[in-house]
Design a protein around this motif. Structure first.
Motif, short mmCIF file in Angstrom:
data_model
loop_
_atom_site.label_atom_id
_atom_site.label_comp_id
_atom_site.label_asym_id
_atom_site.label_seq_id
_atom_site.Cartn_x
_atom_site.Cartn_y
_atom_site.Cartn_z
N GLN A 62 5.83 50.86 53.40
CA GLN A 62 4.89 49.99 52.69
C GLN A 62 3.49 50.14 53.28
OE1 GLN A 62 5.55 48.04 49.81
NE2 GLN A 62 3.32 48.26 49.86
N HIS A 63 3.41 50.15 54.62
CA HIS A 63 2.11 50.33 55.28
C HIS A 63 1.48 51.67 54.89
CE1 HIS A 63 -0.98 50.63 58.37
NE2 HIS A 63 -0.45 51.79 58.73
N THR A 72 2.02 53.51 52.24
CA THR A 72 1.59 53.45 50.84
C THR A 72 0.27 52.70 50.71
OG1 THR A 72 3.90 53.51 50.10
CG2 THR A 72 2.28 52.69 48.53
N ASN A 73 0.15 51.61 51.47
CA ASN A 73 -1.08 50.78 51.40
C ASN A 73 -2.32 51.54 51.85
OD1 ASN A 73 0.49 48.66 50.54
ND2 ASN A 73 0.50 47.56 52.50
N SER A 85 0.55 55.87 60.48
CA SER A 85 -0.58 56.28 59.64
C SER A 85 -1.56 57.14 60.42
CB SER A 85 -1.29 55.07 59.02
OG SER A 85 -1.56 54.08 59.97
#
Length: 252
Positions: A242-243, A245-246, A213
């Motif tokens: 997933q991270h 997207t979060n 990220s």
């Protein structure tokens, strides 16, 4: 915004996947065909396959391994290492590669980039740039031959040149960060952001999910490549996506 890509990298030496730190102290990780198939199942967007000793050993990339890998995986496959001619590129594409990566050969013969782009299309030609920070000159140097030779060339100037010659994508590895798991070399990619006109893949230094990220939020890179964290099961592609997207980073 275009979706960011997550790309595992298989560094292959003598038909086996290896991983080291700062390009040395290589450890055996496993069979490239099995590992490639597992990344396909995990949902990797692409796969980069680098024959890391082909150039230094003065031999060609192992097309038989590429054929086996491409028969197992159906995501885009970029192949590099020991590609020195248009014929070599053609052999890799015939073996199942979607893109070819030029590194040392492009430095020795920049026209090869143009020749490949004209014959196969720019989208097939990835120029890999290995860099090392030079404290005395305050620039990122281009290093070749698997990190063994420092050319003294300014990496940012080289990137501008290869884009003009027809590179369709850049795979930029920080040798300073490689294998350290301390995070991607953010200053390097921020410097590249100012000149990049084609997609950039960041490589070297990923150690935790937040490193993905960080590189996407702090730079304009299009894809992040990692090896150790995936090979040794510390992270999965699903964990990473997933991270991202979060935290609001668009992924496929």
């Amino acid at each position: 915004m275009l979706a960011k890509r997550i790309i595992p990298c298989l560094d292959v030496d003598d038909g086996r996947v290896k991983k080291g730190v700062n390009f040395v102290d290589l450890k055996d990780v496993g069979d490239p065909v099995e590992i490639a198939a597992s990344y396909q199942k995990q949902g990797a967007d692409e796969l980069v396959f680098l024959d890391i000793t082909a150039t230094s050993d003065h031999r060609q990339t192992m097309s038989d391994v590429i054929e086996q890998v491409s028969s197992q995986v159906f995501m885009p496959l970029t192949v590099g290492g020991g590609i020195r001619s248009v014929d070599d590129m053609q052999a890799m594409l015939r073996a199942g590669a979607d893109k070819v990566s030029l590194n040392s050969a492009a430095v020795h013969n920049p026209e090869l980039i143009t020749q490949g782009a004209e014959k196969f299309g720019k989208q097939c030609i990835v120029v890999a740039v290995d860099t090392k920070w030079n404290e005395s000159t305050k620039q990122f140097d281009v290093v070749i031959n698997g990190g063994r030779v420092n050319t003294g060339m300014n990496a940012i100037d080289w990137i501008k040149k290869v884009q003009d010659l027809g590179a369709g994508e850049l795979l930029v590895t920080s040798m300073d960060a490689d294998g350290t798991k301390q995070g991607y070399d953010i200053p390097l990619y921020q410097a590249i952001d100012k000149v990049a006109t084609v997609p950039v893949i960041a490589s070297g230094g990923c150690g935790k999910v937040e490193d993905f990220s960080e590189v996407f939020e702090d730079t304009k890179v299009d894809a992040a490549l990692a090896a150790s964290v995936f090979h040794f099961g510390e992270l999965t592609i699903a964990n990473v996506k997933q991270h991202l997207t979060n935290v609001g980073v668009t992924v496929r």
